[in-house]
Design an enzyme around this catalytic site. Structure first.
Site, PDB file in Angstrom:
ATOM      1  N   ARG A 159       1.024  -1.249  -0.033  1.00  0.00           N
ATOM      2  CA  ARG A 159      -0.307   0.200  -0.607  1.00  0.00           C
ATOM      3  C   ARG A 159       0.760   1.550   0.194  1.00  0.00           C
ATOM      4  NH1 ARG A 159      -4.499   0.578   4.323  1.00  0.00           N
ATOM      5  NH2 ARG A 159      -2.559   1.289   5.811  1.00  0.00           N
TER       6      ARG A 159
ATOM      7  N   SER B 163     -12.384  -2.892  -0.314  1.00  0.00           N
ATOM      8  CA  SER B 163     -12.954  -2.680   0.789  1.00  0.00           C
ATOM      9  C   SER B 163     -14.589  -2.323   0.856  1.00  0.00           C
ATOM     10  CB  SER B 163     -11.738  -1.332   1.447  1.00  0.00           C
ATOM     11  OG  SER B 163     -10.854  -1.514   1.242  1.00  0.00           O
TER      12      SER B 163
ATOM     13  N   LYS C 266      -4.791   4.844   9.310  1.00  0.00           N
ATOM     14  CA  LYS C 266      -5.956   5.712   7.950  1.00  0.00           C
ATOM     15  C   LYS C 266      -6.573   6.702   9.113  1.00  0.00           C
ATOM     16  CE  LYS C 266      -7.822   3.740   3.929  1.00  0.00           C
ATOM     17  NZ  LYS C 266      -8.481   2.944   3.532  1.00  0.00           N
TER      18      LYS C 266
END
Length: 205
Positions: free
Chosen positions: A38, A107, A136
Site C-alpha cells: 500500500r 474495501s 488511516k
C-alpha cells in the site's frame, strides 16, 4: 482458486525498501500468508520499483502479492491481484482490465457495500475499521455487530482490518472472518517473526 487470507500483511509506506523487504521476509517466516503493498503518496515509478522488488521476494516464498489501488502497477509486475476502495474505479471495470485469475479485493464498511462487492465479482472483502487505527486517518469505525452481519450475508472471504493488534485480535474469534489484515503491529515490531507467530496462535485458538 482459494488463497489463504489468515494473516494478511499490509505494508507501511514510510518504511524504506531495504527495511521493508527485511520485515516482510521475517513476517512470512512467522506465518504471514498474503501481502498487500500500500503506497498512497509514492510516484508511479517509485511504487513500481518497490512492487517489483517485493514481488521477487514473495515469489521466492510462494506468497501472493496484492497491490493497493494501482491496477496498472499490479498488471505491470504480474502481481497476484489488486485491492480497491469504494472511491476507486468500479469493480466491473477493474475486472475487464485485469487477467482472469487476478485476486480482486474490495474495501467495505457497510453490509450494502459488501453485498455489492460480492455481486460484482470481488474475490474477497476487506472490512473495517474494526478497531480505532492510526494508519488511516479517515477510517470510520465499524458499528458493533456489522462485521458478523457481513460474514453471514456473503459467501466470499471477509478479512477484518483496522487497528488489529495482539491485544485485541482474540475478540474477532467466532465472527466468521477468513483472516485479519495487520499493518503497524507487524511492520513496526522489533521481532516481526515472533509477532506473526503470536497472531497465528491467537487466530487459530
Amino acid at each position: 482458486m482459494n488463497h489463504d487470507m489468515t494473516l494478511y500483511l499490509v505494508t507501511e509506506e514510510s518504511v524504506p525498501l531495504n527495511s521493508l523487504l527485511k520485515v516482510v521476509s521475517q513476517a512470512i517466516q512467522g506465518g504471514v500468508t498474503i501481502v498487500q503493498l500500500r503506497e498512497k503518496n509514492s510516484s508511479g515509478k517509485k511504487f513500481y520499483e518497490k512492487a517489483k522488488a517485493l514481488k521477487k521476494l514473495l515469489d521466492s516464498y510462494d506468497i501472493p502479492l496484492i497491490i493497493n489501488d494501482r491496477i496498472d502497477i499490479a498488471i505491470a509486475i504480474n502481481a497476484a491481484g489488486v485491492h480497491i476502495g469504494q472511491t476507486d474505479l468500479p469493480l466491473e471495470i477493474v475486472k475487464r482490465m485485469v487477467p482472469k485469475q487476478f485476486i480482486i479485493g474490495v474495501s467495505a464498511g457497510t453490509l450494502e457495500e459488501a453485498k455489492n462487492a460480492e455481486r460484482d465479482g470481488a474475490t474477497y472483502i476487506g472490512v473495517g475499521s474494526v478497531f480505532p487505527t492510526g494508519t488511516k486517518g479517515d477510517a470510520k469505525l465499524l458499528p458493533h455487530g456489522v462485521l458478523e452481519e457481513i460474514t453471514k450475508a456473503v459467501s466470499i472471504p471477509v478479512v477484518a482490518i483496522g487497528g488489529i493488534a495482539l491485544a485485541n485480535v482474540d475478540t474477532l474469534q467466532h465472527t466468521g472472518i477468513a483472516g485479519v489484515a495487520v499493518v503497524s503491529a507487524i511492520m513496526k515490531a522489533n521481532k516481526p517473526t515472533l509477532v506473526a507467530e503470536k497472531f497465528l496462535e491467537k487466530i487459530k485458538q
